[in-house]
Design a protein around this motif. Structure first.
Motif, PDB file in Angstrom:
ATOM      1  N   ARG A 156      70.024  54.637  20.472  1.00  0.00           N
ATOM      2  CA  ARG A 156      69.395  55.836  20.909  1.00  0.00           C
ATOM      3  C   ARG A 156      68.115  55.302  21.496  1.00  0.00           C
ATOM      4  N   TYR A 157      67.464  55.992  22.240  1.00  0.00           N
ATOM      5  CA  TYR A 157      66.320  55.686  22.882  1.00  0.00           C
ATOM      6  C   TYR A 157      65.095  55.829  21.794  1.00  0.00           C
ATOM      7  N   THR A 158      65.446  56.962  21.072  1.00  0.00           N
ATOM      8  CA  THR A 158      64.201  57.010  19.872  1.00  0.00           C
ATOM      9  C   THR A 158      64.124  55.859  19.215  1.00  0.00           C
ATOM     10  N   TYR A 159      65.143  55.044  18.796  1.00  0.00           N
ATOM     11  CA  TYR A 159      65.030  53.990  17.921  1.00  0.00           C
ATOM     12  C   TYR A 159      64.053  52.963  18.823  1.00  0.00           C
ATOM     13  N   SER A 160      63.807  52.918  19.963  1.00  0.00           N
ATOM     14  CA  SER A 160      63.100  51.944  20.574  1.00  0.00           C
ATOM     15  C   SER A 160      61.683  52.370  20.468  1.00  0.00           C
ATOM     16  N   VAL A 161      61.243  53.531  20.034  1.00  0.00           N
ATOM     17  CA  VAL A 161      59.926  54.067  20.033  1.00  0.00           C
ATOM     18  C   VAL A 161      59.044  53.103  19.136  1.00  0.00           C
ATOM     19  N   MET A 162      59.459  53.196  17.878  1.00  0.00           N
ATOM     20  CA  MET A 162      58.701  52.511  16.895  1.00  0.00           C
ATOM     21  C   MET A 162      58.594  50.976  17.293  1.00  0.00           C
ATOM     22  N   ILE A 163      59.815  50.288  17.649  1.00  0.00           N
ATOM     23  CA  ILE A 163      59.607  48.973  18.186  1.00  0.00           C
ATOM     24  C   ILE A 163      58.846  48.723  19.189  1.00  0.00           C
ATOM     25  N   GLN A 164      58.616  49.590  20.435  1.00  0.00           N
ATOM     26  CA  GLN A 164      57.750  49.407  21.467  1.00  0.00           C
ATOM     27  C   GLN A 164      56.249  49.536  20.861  1.00  0.00           C
ATOM     28  N   PHE A 165      56.018  50.708  20.158  1.00  0.00           N
ATOM     29  CA  PHE A 165      54.643  50.788  19.531  1.00  0.00           C
ATOM     30  C   PHE A 165      54.226  49.794  18.842  1.00  0.00           C
ATOM     31  N   LEU A 166      54.973  49.255  17.760  1.00  0.00           N
ATOM     32  CA  LEU A 166      54.302  47.891  17.015  1.00  0.00           C
ATOM     33  C   LEU A 166      54.412  46.535  18.027  1.00  0.00           C
ATOM     34  N   LEU A 167      55.180  46.555  18.916  1.00  0.00           N
ATOM     35  CA  LEU A 167      54.998  45.726  19.869  1.00  0.00           C
ATOM     36  C   LEU A 167      53.601  45.658  20.478  1.00  0.00           C
ATOM     37  N   PHE A 168      53.371  46.941  21.088  1.00  0.00           N
ATOM     38  CA  PHE A 168      52.106  46.928  21.994  1.00  0.00           C
ATOM     39  C   PHE A 168      50.958  46.510  21.109  1.00  0.00           C
ATOM     40  N   LEU A 169      50.906  47.225  19.587  1.00  0.00           N
ATOM     41  CA  LEU A 169      49.893  46.840  18.464  1.00  0.00           C
ATOM     42  C   LEU A 169      49.830  45.151  18.493  1.00  0.00           C
ATOM     43  N   ALA A 170      50.817  44.407  18.126  1.00  0.00           N
ATOM     44  CA  ALA A 170      51.096  43.196  18.054  1.00  0.00           C
ATOM     45  C   ALA A 170      50.298  42.589  19.237  1.00  0.00           C
ATOM     46  N   ALA A 171      50.563  42.955  20.459  1.00  0.00           N
ATOM     47  CA  ALA A 171      49.904  42.171  21.408  1.00  0.00           C
ATOM     48  C   ALA A 171      48.511  42.413  21.820  1.00  0.00           C
ATOM     49  N   ASN A 172      48.252  43.640  21.392  1.00  0.00           N
ATOM     50  CA  ASN A 172      46.719  43.906  21.261  1.00  0.00           C
ATOM     51  C   ASN A 172      45.977  43.068  20.343  1.00  0.00           C
ATOM     52  N   TYR A 173      46.509  43.030  19.096  1.00  0.00           N
ATOM     53  CA  TYR A 173      45.782  42.091  18.067  1.00  0.00           C
ATOM     54  C   TYR A 173      45.877  40.883  18.559  1.00  0.00           C
ATOM     55  N   MET A 174      46.831  40.196  19.210  1.00  0.00           N
ATOM     56  CA  MET A 174      46.802  38.919  19.677  1.00  0.00           C
ATOM     57  C   MET A 174      45.936  38.745  20.890  1.00  0.00           C
ATOM     58  N   LEU A 175      45.811  39.712  21.638  1.00  0.00           N
ATOM     59  CA  LEU A 175      44.582  39.624  22.791  1.00  0.00           C
ATOM     60  C   LEU A 175      43.134  39.688  22.050  1.00  0.00           C
ATOM     61  N   LYS A 176      42.795  40.379  21.165  1.00  0.00           N
ATOM     62  CA  LYS A 176      41.560  40.823  20.583  1.00  0.00           C
ATOM     63  C   LYS A 176      41.228  39.765  19.611  1.00  0.00           C
ATOM     64  N   SER A 177      42.095  39.168  18.689  1.00  0.00           N
ATOM     65  CA  SER A 177      41.676  38.336  17.555  1.00  0.00           C
ATOM     66  C   SER A 177      41.668  36.756  17.783  1.00  0.00           C
ATOM     67  N   ARG A 178      42.154  36.279  18.815  1.00  0.00           N
ATOM     68  CA  ARG A 178      42.333  35.071  19.006  1.00  0.00           C
ATOM     69  C   ARG A 178      40.815  34.563  19.720  1.00  0.00           C
ATOM     70  N   ASN A 179      40.139  33.621  19.077  1.00  0.00           N
ATOM     71  CA  ASN A 179      38.717  33.024  19.313  1.00  0.00           C
ATOM     72  C   ASN A 179      38.842  32.058  20.223  1.00  0.00           C
ATOM     73  N   GLU A 180      40.034  31.450  20.558  1.00  0.00           N
ATOM     74  CA  GLU A 180      40.042  30.225  21.554  1.00  0.00           C
ATOM     75  C   GLU A 180      39.861  30.785  22.864  1.00  0.00           C
ATOM     76  N   PHE A 181      39.939  31.989  23.238  1.00  0.00           N
ATOM     77  CA  PHE A 181      39.562  32.524  24.689  1.00  0.00           C
ATOM     78  C   PHE A 181      38.377  33.286  24.633  1.00  0.00           C
ATOM     79  N   GLU A 182      38.105  33.763  25.845  1.00  0.00           N
ATOM     80  CA  GLU A 182      36.668  34.480  26.198  1.00  0.00           C
ATOM     81  C   GLU A 182      37.266  35.968  25.849  1.00  0.00           C
ATOM     82  N   GLN A 183      36.353  36.845  25.139  1.00  0.00           N
ATOM     83  CA  GLN A 183      36.621  38.100  24.873  1.00  0.00           C
ATOM     84  C   GLN A 183      36.879  39.050  26.202  1.00  0.00           C
ATOM     85  N   ILE A 184      37.831  39.784  26.219  1.00  0.00           N
ATOM     86  CA  ILE A 184      38.148  40.597  27.637  1.00  0.00           C
ATOM     87  C   ILE A 184      36.988  41.699  27.499  1.00  0.00           C
ATOM     88  N   ARG A 185      36.518  41.902  28.706  1.00  0.00           N
ATOM     89  CA  ARG A 185      35.645  42.969  29.028  1.00  0.00           C
ATOM     90  C   ARG A 185      35.940  44.101  29.728  1.00  0.00           C
TER      91      ARG A 185
END
Length: 185
Positions: A156-185
């Motif tokens: 069901r499409y509803t099953y995907s909502v939490m997965i997509q939500f958590l995937l986005f949060l994980a992507a955001n965490y990886m984007l903002k928490s990695r010190n090897e890259f310059e911070q996004i502006r």
């Protein structure tokens, strides 16, 4: 059960799988390759990357690609599992031997997330994650279902909502928490 019997069962299963894959390739070559659906898949694989390449913040390219790669790996793994457990399957593949839809896993998911992450990077991440999850689950998935590309057999499409939500949060965490890259502006 002895080792030889187990080997025979595994080998027999492999022969069956090879036969099904061979048939899938024949169907793809005869009916799917160069069809309108195939060209749509090729366009959905290439065009979003071109758009992202033009509009990406050049100083954050490495960081965003790092996040995109993580999204690709997760998306492809989830799609393979969903296909193997008969939760869904895809038709009209760009590449016939993969049980996933390449445009979705290697382009639409990562590029969309990367674009959303770079827009107003200091805005509420939970709101952005929710919007991404709702749009991908209740708009994108139904469109692909309506087109006949995606068949959510036991999903069901509803099953995907939490997965997509958590995937986005994980992507955001990886984007903002990695010190090897310059911070996004």
């Amino acid at each position: 059960m002895d080792k030889q019997k187990i080997i025979e069962l595994i080998d027999s299963n492999a022969v069956k799988a090879e036969s099904v894959i061979s048939e899938k390739i024949k169907i793809w070559a005869e009916y799917e390759l160069f069809s309108a659906y195939w060209w749509l898949g090729v366009a959905l694989t290439v065009v979003p990357w071109v758009i992202w390449f033009i509009f990406r913040p050049k100083y954050s390219t490495d960081r965003l690609l790092y996040v995109g790669l993580m999204v690709m790996v997760f998306s492809m793994t989830a799609d393979v599992l969903g296909d193997q457990f008969a939760l869904w399957h895809y038709r009209f593949n760009v590449i016939p031997i993969l049980p996933t839809y390449i445009p979705w896993d290697l382009t639409l998911m990562p590029v969309t997330i990367m674009l959303i992450l770079q827009i107003k990077p200091n805005s509420n991440v939970y709101l952005k994650a929710l919007l991404f999850a709702l749009i991908s689950s209740y708009i994108a998935e139904p469109i692909f279902h309506w087109l006949g590309v995606y068949n959510p057999k036991n999903w069901r499409y509803t099953y995907s909502v939490m997965i997509q939500f958590l995937l986005f949060l994980a992507a955001n965490y990886m984007l903002k928490s990695r010190n090897e890259f310059e911070q996004i502006r």
